[in-house]
Design an enzyme around this catalytic site. Structure first.
Site, PDB file in Angstrom:
ATOM      1  N   CYS A  12      76.158  58.535 116.943  1.00  0.00           N
ATOM      2  CA  CYS A  12      76.078  58.211 118.118  1.00  0.00           C
ATOM      3  C   CYS A  12      76.683  57.217 118.392  1.00  0.00           C
ATOM      4  CB  CYS A  12      74.563  58.411 118.636  1.00  0.00           C
ATOM      5  SG  CYS A  12      73.547  59.614 118.306  1.00  0.00           S
ATOM      6  N   THR A  13      77.644  56.926 119.190  1.00  0.00           N
ATOM      7  CA  THR A  13      78.331  55.866 119.701  1.00  0.00           C
ATOM      8  C   THR A  13      77.330  54.907 120.353  1.00  0.00           C
ATOM      9  OG1 THR A  13      80.195  57.213 119.858  1.00  0.00           O
ATOM     10  CG2 THR A  13      80.256  54.638 120.308  1.00  0.00           C
TER      11      THR A  13
END
Lengths: 735, 211
Positions: free
Chosen positions: A595-596
């Protein structure tokens, strides 16, 4: 003698009438199609001066309805349609009562037995004449409507029933046709009539005028038409019909006739005058209300009304007469020839349906959608708001250029949602979103197009959900969403999925073709490769945005070498600085890598920057060929345009943001002729082999490096290394 | 420049002056002062003709003629020219608080109760001059070339709250003051001065719109 022709009423509806009707239908009538009493008004006929032709133009016989028509009491409320000149305040306008009937469907409207309905209304007028001797119903009218509230269209049809006289009335000829009042009545008499009319609480539609005994010396009296018998008892009738008189009087009649031919006598004599406020400005044709007035007189006083002196009063706006006042009213005598013994009480036939603009019998239509349709109103308001920018600050701004740009957003996550919003703020009308995933529970707080409900039951598909939400915000936007997986280099495609991937690529190609700008807003590096290649091959504007934890990159891709203009350096794309082909960076990542994870404030900043970069580019006359500002430009607003920017300012190539320092840095990246994303080698291979080339790239990273020329570069590099004559100095220090 | 109370005083005096008949010009005769809350204004209604008959007869959503309905032939009904060309315009002179000067607001609608679009307004005889090429006329404002502000734009009537077109008042004050200086005489009292100023204003606006 010529047949007397009456000028029919033309309906004049004000927008307030439709608004009131709508409110009435929604709040009161709902589905009822009961007749509702309404009022309408008319004023004395007017002409206007056309300054172009220098002519007086007759304004026609208007009958007005407005918002106050539905008021129970027809007293003048302050409403725009009661302004002077239109229906006027009560001193200048005649109020008529009528009925209004709205149908709920167009079929019912059409199916109404109109002849019967008309007949019933005409009968009401007749009954009031015979039973009550009242003139209040002589102007009775009705209107039938069908209001299509969904489409804001109003079908309507007015009717002004008037009794047909058989035989028809005729107007006197020569000296007995319509002439100006000043030829008959003295100015003092006119002033007196005017004053008496103005003294009435409301302007009477019909009235009687009785000249004083001394003719033009005394003041005339006005009276109610209902008082006809008593009012005129002491006044001789002016009619002379030689054929109906006994012989002995006929010689007197011929004497009178000779006298009448001498104009001065004839003009000075009419004593019994019937008058009405004349809505027709046409000198030849009196207004419609006269028909029913004459019918009234014929019905009740047939003996004394085979000829009638009629005063067409049109001077309702004279306040204080002076010797210079131009009186517009007219007076004349109308005749009936060969009256049969008309059976009293038998109702004559009636006419009075208003004709449509084609001159035929048919309903009229008022299409208020442009004014009332909320979707249209929203669009207008949005555009107006943008125009303010242009009017107040930047007159050279080309807003249509921005709003007409079709944008494709690859990724409907944090960046995608903010970009979409900012584009809508700029008035962009076509926004297409692409995403492969569904809304998850962590999304709504950071992705402003999603809500909690979108996450349940596995989550709605992001692209379609985002598009739907855009439409909810502004119905005028052309937003669509597509759920699509973009294939990536370094992620081999299993044999069974090749067909699906082929279809996906075809769809992506088509979408890119149909749009002007591609926003790359995905969450991985390699997913940006296919759109980069397609965008470069097809010459589209590509804007890239990528997030780190507290840094961002926003950049625009340059054009392919083939399209590069002379004198400008080719600007690079996302991959121009890479010496290896993009590979699989996604597998085997830890959760925090997948997940950024970013500082939440970063995405809005980056998205907004991306959109503003686009708009500045669009305003630049060179568009995608716009040069970036030179490094270390002079700071100051005026220098932007001078240093080759657009009206909005600079058009940088790359902007790197460092949130920790609240600082942005502008960079220029040159295009590289061995880039895996935009070099001619790669693009030509794609153009030649299409999907097959792409498939090879997905499956084999080395292939991409080949066609880009990166493998040769490695060789060249090694060769260069070999060629260097390393100075192998003797040195025992290195064992 | 005027204050709001000066505007009100001038308007009332003007209406009173022009209500009596000639010798004064008839152009300002039909204005009426409406003393509304919170801001009073001048108002009147006027009819105009359109320059060209637009092709409204080709309206496909018309119901068309009603074949079933017969009405007897009636020689006593005069045939009138189509009044579909009429434009009914409600005109208001309101006080612009921003510019401290009167501003002309107006609406325009057709006989069937639909409001006119900007294109249609430009096609009426309301405007005295040909709209120059290069003007930008989109759905809701008319901007002449080289002028940053729109000549004509849309706004809400300050008192009635209804949507109106208005002539942008930004340049009016200068134009009227200049003209007024020529006409002004020193011995006028305050009321005469105000009325004359307002008349000059009407003259200025009358150069653009057919009042």
């Amino acid at each position: 003698m010529p047949t007397l022709q009456f000028a029919p009423f033309s309906s004049v509806v004000s927008p307030a009438f439709w608004h009131k009707l709508t409110d009435l239908k929604i709040d009161v009538l709902k589905l009822s199609d009961e007749a509702v009493p309404i009022t309408g008004t008319y004023t004395a006929g007017k002409s206007i001066f056309d300054r172009e032709t220098g002519q007086e133009v007759l304004l026609g016989t208007g009958f007005s309805v407005g918002g106050e028509s539905f008021d129970a009491s027809s007293t003048t409320s302050h409403d725009e349609s009661t302004l002077p000149g239109a229906s006027g305040h009560s001193g200048n306008a005649v109020t008529a009562t009528g009925s209004f009937k709205n149908f709920n469907t167009i079929e019912e409207f059409k199916a109404l037995d109109k002849t019967k309905y008309f007949d019933e209304e005409a009968q009401k007028i007749w009954d009031s004449i015979i039973a009550t001797k009242s003139t209040t119903e002589l102007n009775r009218f009705f209107v039938i409507t069908f209001a299509d509230l969904k489409k804001y269209k109003y079908y309507y049809w007015f009717s002004f029933p008037a009794f047909v006289s058989k035989p028809a009335w005729e107007i006197g000829e020569g000296s007995e046709s319509w002439k100006s009042v000043v030829d008959v009545l003295s100015r003092d008499e006119l002033a007196s009539i005017n004053a008496q009319l103005r003294a009435e609480p409301t302007l009477p539609a019909f009235f009687l005028v009785k000249r004083a005994r001394g003719g033009s010396q005394g003041a005339p009296a006005i009276g109610k038409v209902e008082d006809y018998e008593t009012f005129f008892t002491d006044v001789p009738t002016s009619e002379v019909r030689s054929s109906s008189l006994p012989r002995s009087i006929r010689s007197l009649a011929s004497l009178t006739k000779r006298l009448r031919r001498s104009s001065s006598l004839t003009l000075a004599r009419p004593q019994r005058i019937v008058s009405f406020i004349d809505p027709s400005p046409d000198p030849q044709n009196p207004g419609w209300p006269l028909r029913n007035l004459l019918a009234y007189l014929r019905a009740l006083y047939p003996e004394s009304t085979t000829s009638v002196s009629v005063l067409r009063w049109r001077d309702t706006e004279v306040t204080t007469p002076t010797p210079n006042t131009v009186w517009k009213s007219q007076i004349g005598t109308v005749y009936l020839k060969e009256v049969e013994g008309a059976a009293a009480g038998k109702r004559p036939s009636a006419v009075g349906w208003e004709r449509n603009p084609n001159g035929k019998l048919g309903a009229r239509l008022a299409d208020l959608a442009p004014m009332m349709d909320p979707t249209r109103l929203a669009a207008q308001a949005v555009d107006l708001n943008l125009k303010l920018m242009r009017w107040r600050i930047l007159p050279q701004l080309d807003l249509e250029k921005v709003s007409g740009t079709k944008c494709l957003l690859l990724g409907a996550g944090t960046l995608g949602c903010y970009v979409a919003r900012a584009l809508m703020g700029w008035g962009v009308r076509t926004i297409t979103l692409l995403d492969s995933s569904r809304v998850s529970f962590s999304n709504p707080v950071r992705q402003p197009l999603f809500e909690f409900e979108d996450c349940v039951d596995g989550g709605k598909p992001k692209a379609e959900c985002a598009a739907e939400r855009l439409r909810k915000i502004f119905p005028g936007v052309n937003a669509t969403g597509h759920t699509l997986s973009i294939p990536m280099p370094g992620h081999p495609v299993p044999a069974g999925s090749v067909e699906q991937v082929r279809k996906d690529v075809e769809k992506l190609e088509a979408l890119i073709d149909e749009h002007d700008v591609i926003f790359q807003l995905m969450d991985s590096r390699e997913s940006r490769w296919v759109p980069t290649v397609l965008g470069a091959a097809k010459g589209k504007i590509v804007i890239n945005a990528a997030l780190g934890f507290d840094t961002f990159l926003v950049m625009r891709h340059g054009v392919r070498a083939r399209d590069q203009k002379e004198g400008h350096e080719r600007l690079g794309c996302y991959y121009c600085n890479d010496i290896v082909a993009p590979g699989d960076s996604l597998t085997d990542r830890t959760l925090d890598q997948m997940c950024t994870v970013t500082r939440p404030g970063l995405a809005p900043i980056a998205s907004a920057t991306a959109v503003e970069l686009l708009t500045s580019l669009l305003q630049h006359p060179d568009g995608v060929h716009a040069p970036p500002p030179p490094p270390n430009p002079e700071l100051g607003p005026s220098s932007q345009a001078e240093t080759g920017g657009s009206v909005l300012g600079a058009v940088p190539h790359q902007i790197r943001g460092f949130l920790a320092q609240f600082r942005n840095l502008q960079l220029i990246g040159r295009g590289w002729d061995r880039c895996t994303g935009c070099s001619e080698g790669v693009l030509e291979a794609y153009e030649k082999d299409g999907f097959d080339m792409l498939l090879k790239v997905f499956n084999d990273q080395k292939y991409l490096e080949e066609i880009a020329g990166l493998d040769k570069m490695k060789e060249e590099g090694e060769a260069a290394m070999e060629a260097v004559d390393w100075d192998e100095g003797s040195g025992d220090e290195f064992d | 420049m005027l204050t709001r109370s000066q505007f009100a005083a001038a308007s009332r005096a003007l209406v009173a002056k022009h209500e009596s008949n000639p010798p004064f010009s008839t152009l300002l005769r039909d204005w009426e002062w409406i003393d509304a809350f919170p801001y009073g204004y001048l108002a009147r209604s006027k009819r105009y003709i359109r320059n060209s008959l637009s092709q409204s007869s080709a309206d496909s959503s018309q119901l068309g003629d009603d074949p079933g309905l017969q009405e007897e032939e009636d020689s006593a009904t005069a045939h009138t020219t189509s009044e579909a060309e009429w434009v009914i315009s409600q005109q208001f002179v309101v006080f612009s608080a921003t510019f401290q000067v009167p501003a002309l607001y107006f609406t325009a609608h057709k006989a069937n109760g639909t409001t006119l679009s900007l294109d249609e307004i430009m096609n009426t005889k309301l405007f005295k001059f040909e709209i120059p090429i290069g003007s930008d006329a989109n759905g809701f404002a008319l901007t002449l070339p080289d002028v940053p502000f729109p000549l004509l734009s849309q706004g809400d009537h300050p008192t009635l709250g209804t949507p109106c077109w208005y002539l942008h008042p930004c340049e009016t004050s200068n134009a009227v003051d200049e003209l007024f200086r020529e006409v002004m005489e020193a011995d006028w009292d305050e009321e005469t001065r105000l009325v004359r100023w307002l008349e000059t204003w009407f003259m200025t606006v009358g150069g653009v719109l057919d009042l």
